[in-house]
Design a protein around this motif. Structure first.
Motif, PDB file in Angstrom:
ATOM      1  N   LEU A  95      -4.228 -12.756 -10.963  1.00  0.00           N
ATOM      2  CA  LEU A  95      -5.030 -11.792 -11.708  1.00  0.00           C
ATOM      3  C   LEU A  95      -4.444 -10.388 -11.552  1.00  0.00           C
ATOM      4  O   LEU A  95      -4.059  -9.980 -10.453  1.00  0.00           O
ATOM      5  N   GLU A  96      -4.404  -9.650 -12.651  1.00  0.00           N
ATOM      6  CA  GLU A  96      -3.823  -8.313 -12.633  1.00  0.00           C
ATOM      7  C   GLU A  96      -4.536  -7.412 -11.630  1.00  0.00           C
ATOM      8  O   GLU A  96      -3.906  -6.644 -10.903  1.00  0.00           O
ATOM      9  N   ALA A  97      -5.870  -7.505 -11.569  1.00  0.00           N
ATOM     10  CA  ALA A  97      -6.624  -6.659 -10.643  1.00  0.00           C
ATOM     11  C   ALA A  97      -6.220  -6.935  -9.196  1.00  0.00           C
ATOM     12  O   ALA A  97      -6.055  -6.008  -8.393  1.00  0.00           O
ATOM     13  N   ALA A  98      -6.061  -8.211  -8.840  1.00  0.00           N
ATOM     14  CA  ALA A  98      -5.689  -8.562  -7.473  1.00  0.00           C
ATOM     15  C   ALA A  98      -4.298  -8.038  -7.136  1.00  0.00           C
ATOM     16  O   ALA A  98      -4.071  -7.477  -6.054  1.00  0.00           O
ATOM     17  N   ALA A  99      -3.367  -8.208  -8.048  1.00  0.00           N
ATOM     18  CA  ALA A  99      -2.000  -7.749  -7.805  1.00  0.00           C
ATOM     19  C   ALA A  99      -1.949  -6.232  -7.612  1.00  0.00           C
ATOM     20  O   ALA A  99      -1.233  -5.721  -6.742  1.00  0.00           O
ATOM     21  N   GLU A 100      -2.732  -5.507  -8.402  1.00  0.00           N
ATOM     22  CA  GLU A 100      -2.680  -4.049  -8.317  1.00  0.00           C
ATOM     23  C   GLU A 100      -3.437  -3.521  -7.100  1.00  0.00           C
ATOM     24  O   GLU A 100      -3.040  -2.517  -6.504  1.00  0.00           O
ATOM     25  N   ARG A 101      -4.524  -4.185  -6.697  1.00  0.00           N
ATOM     26  CA  ARG A 101      -5.223  -3.761  -5.481  1.00  0.00           C
ATOM     27  C   ARG A 101      -4.339  -3.991  -4.255  1.00  0.00           C
ATOM     28  O   ARG A 101      -4.326  -3.181  -3.329  1.00  0.00           O
ATOM     29  N   LEU A 102      -3.587  -5.095  -4.251  1.00  0.00           N
ATOM     30  CA  LEU A 102      -2.626  -5.339  -3.174  1.00  0.00           C
ATOM     31  C   LEU A 102      -1.544  -4.261  -3.167  1.00  0.00           C
ATOM     32  O   LEU A 102      -1.145  -3.770  -2.108  1.00  0.00           O
ATOM     33  N   LYS A 103      -1.078  -3.873  -4.333  1.00  0.00           N
ATOM     34  CA  LYS A 103      -0.060  -2.822  -4.426  1.00  0.00           C
ATOM     35  C   LYS A 103      -0.595  -1.518  -3.828  1.00  0.00           C
ATOM     36  O   LYS A 103       0.101  -0.817  -3.085  1.00  0.00           O
ATOM     37  N   GLY A 104      -1.865  -1.179  -4.136  1.00  0.00           N
ATOM     38  CA  GLY A 104      -2.460   0.023  -3.566  1.00  0.00           C
ATOM     39  C   GLY A 104      -2.583  -0.058  -2.055  1.00  0.00           C
ATOM     40  O   GLY A 104      -2.346   0.926  -1.337  1.00  0.00           O
ATOM     41  N   TYR A 105      -2.951  -1.237  -1.550  1.00  0.00           N
ATOM     42  CA  TYR A 105      -3.040  -1.465  -0.096  1.00  0.00           C
ATOM     43  C   TYR A 105      -1.682  -1.214   0.554  1.00  0.00           C
ATOM     44  O   TYR A 105      -1.573  -0.483   1.554  1.00  0.00           O
ATOM     45  N   ARG A 106      -0.628  -1.782  -0.019  1.00  0.00           N
ATOM     46  CA  ARG A 106       0.705  -1.635   0.573  1.00  0.00           C
ATOM     47  C   ARG A 106       1.198  -0.196   0.478  1.00  0.00           C
ATOM     48  O   ARG A 106       1.851   0.303   1.412  1.00  0.00           O
ATOM     49  N   GLN A 107       0.892   0.486  -0.627  1.00  0.00           N
ATOM     50  CA  GLN A 107       1.313   1.882  -0.760  1.00  0.00           C
ATOM     51  C   GLN A 107       0.645   2.761   0.292  1.00  0.00           C
ATOM     52  O   GLN A 107       1.269   3.680   0.839  1.00  0.00           O
ATOM     53  N   ALA A 108      -0.624   2.491   0.583  1.00  0.00           N
ATOM     54  CA  ALA A 108      -1.323   3.281   1.603  1.00  0.00           C
ATOM     55  C   ALA A 108      -0.704   3.044   2.983  1.00  0.00           C
ATOM     56  O   ALA A 108      -0.522   4.002   3.760  1.00  0.00           O
ATOM     57  N   LEU A 109      -0.375   1.797   3.307  1.00  0.00           N
ATOM     58  CA  LEU A 109       0.275   1.517   4.588  1.00  0.00           C
ATOM     59  C   LEU A 109       1.606   2.248   4.681  1.00  0.00           C
ATOM     60  O   LEU A 109       1.940   2.848   5.716  1.00  0.00           O
ATOM     61  N   THR A 110       2.380   2.218   3.607  1.00  0.00           N
ATOM     62  CA  THR A 110       3.673   2.908   3.608  1.00  0.00           C
ATOM     63  C   THR A 110       3.485   4.402   3.798  1.00  0.00           C
ATOM     64  O   THR A 110       4.224   5.049   4.562  1.00  0.00           O
ATOM     65  N   THR A 111       2.502   4.976   3.118  1.00  0.00           N
ATOM     66  CA  THR A 111       2.228   6.405   3.247  1.00  0.00           C
ATOM     67  C   THR A 111       1.909   6.773   4.693  1.00  0.00           C
ATOM     68  O   THR A 111       2.284   7.854   5.171  1.00  0.00           O
ATOM     69  N   ALA A 112       1.215   5.884   5.392  1.00  0.00           N
ATOM     70  CA  ALA A 112       0.811   6.147   6.776  1.00  0.00           C
ATOM     71  C   ALA A 112       1.829   5.642   7.800  1.00  0.00           C
ATOM     72  O   ALA A 112       1.548   5.678   9.009  1.00  0.00           O
ATOM     73  N   ASP A 113       3.000   5.175   7.345  1.00  0.00           N
ATOM     74  CA  ASP A 113       4.035   4.636   8.233  1.00  0.00           C
ATOM     75  C   ASP A 113       3.520   3.465   9.062  1.00  0.00           C
ATOM     76  O   ASP A 113       3.848   3.315  10.243  1.00  0.00           O
TER      77      ASP A 113
END
Length: 343
Positions: free
Chosen positions: A195-213
């Motif tokens: 599902l597009e929503a699931a894929a994009e929410r996961l992308k947001g989760y990973r981007q936040a982790l990357t932002t916080a190192d």
């Protein structure tokens, strides 16, 4: 400053009747049971306040175009569809338009039959084409000849105006809220990855982790099915890890409820020992104990935008701009998040 254009609401207030009655009279809808006295009163008030009767009174030469077809694949799978319909119908009413809703149940023959009937309707102004799951949709070719706005879906060639939730930023906001509370072991319970929503929410989760190192750990990401039971099952598995998460981000509120239930079975206080964030902001989220921090799906706002856009497009008489709107999914902060407890 130009004078405000009179509306059906103004007429209804003066006449002491409902807005529906005013609409029936001004559009001269056949077969309605409105008394001659009420009909004359409504028309007299409309003339007194300079309401543009010519546009609304039926005639064989130029029928009023004030009907919007809201065509969706499903209605009953979640409350989200009704929220978008409310947003669309309320906005349409403010513009003296009505909305009629049909569900196709993803049946191409039913969809074609509905379109054949409704596109021939003399009052049709335009179409809102909606889907229950955010996705790239195959749009019926006939809609390219009619003012049409896509709601919760988008055409692959982006040839029509469309609006969808900004899911990546929603996932980012939810995860960053946990990061800012001090969490570094953050589990994520997602829905089906196709599902597009699931894929994009996961992308947001990973981007936040990357932002916080914070390194991404695949062991902290689990797949559910949007239901309470899968939230319970996946949270139980995460909390059984040798190094369990101190916080969980669940991709919808139902799975968050299951996750909280799993934590309580283990006698983990929420949020003292485990923080939880959901997604959707369903009504139950604010009444849960503790009230659930979550991300708002802007269903009503998307419905309003779709109605405003299709009305503007139709009345301007020109094709809509090829713009694809991603509407903000704001974080709703409540009481289910706290700093991590000392180990």
């Amino acid at each position: 400053m130009p004078a405000r254009r009179p509306t059906m609401t103004d007429i209804a207030k003066q006449a002491g009747v409902s807005q529906s009655t005013v609409s029936l009279v001004l559009n001269d809808v056949p077969g309605t049971k409105v008394s001659p006295a009420t009909r004359e009163l409504v028309l007299a008030i409309a003339r007194d306040i300079s309401y543009p009767l010519v546009r609304h009174v039926r005639s064989s030469a130029a029928p009023a175009r004030n009907l919007i077809l809201y065509l969706t694949d499903e209605l009953a799978t979640s409350p989200h569809a009704m929220q978008t319909i409310d947003g669309a119908t309320n906005t349409a009413w403010e513009h003296d338009c009505l909305v009629t809703v049909f569900a196709t149940r993803s049946d191409p023959e039913r969809e074609a039959a509905i379109l054949a009937q409704m596109l021939a309707h003399p009052a049709l102004l335009g179409v809102i084409y909606a889907t229950i799951f955010t996705r790239a949709a195959t749009i019926p070719a006939v809609l390219r000849e009619v003012p049409t706005v896509l709601l919760n879906c988008h055409a692959r060639d982006h040839a029509m105006p469309s609006v969808v939730p900004g899911e990546v930023l929603g996932g980012f906001a939810a995860t960053m809220h946990l990061v800012e509370a001090g969490h570094r072991r953050i589990g994520f319970i997602n829905g089906e990855p196709w599902l597009e929503a699931a894929a994009e929410r996961l992308k947001g989760y990973r981007q936040a982790l990357t932002t916080a190192d914070i390194p991404y750990d695949a062991a902290l990401v689990r797949q559910g099915d949007w239901q309470v039971g899968s939230g319970f099952e996946q949270a139980s598995a995460l909390l059984a890890l040798a190094d369990p998460p101190t916080a969980l981000f669940c991709a919808n509120d139902l799975m968050a409820v299951g996750a909280i239930d799993a934590a309580r079975k283990l006698e983990l206080d929420i949020p003292g020992r485990l923080s939880v964030v959901g997604y959707d902001d369903q009504d139950m989220a604010r009444y849960f104990h503790p009230p659930l921090t979550t991300v708002l799906l802007p269903n009503g706002e998307m419905g309003r935008w779709a109605a405003e856009t299709v009305i503007a497009q139709a009345r301007a008489g020109v094709p809509g701009r090829r713009h694809h709107i991603k509407m903000e999914c704001p974080l709703v902060v409540r009481d289910s998040v706290a700093p991590p407890a000392p180990r």
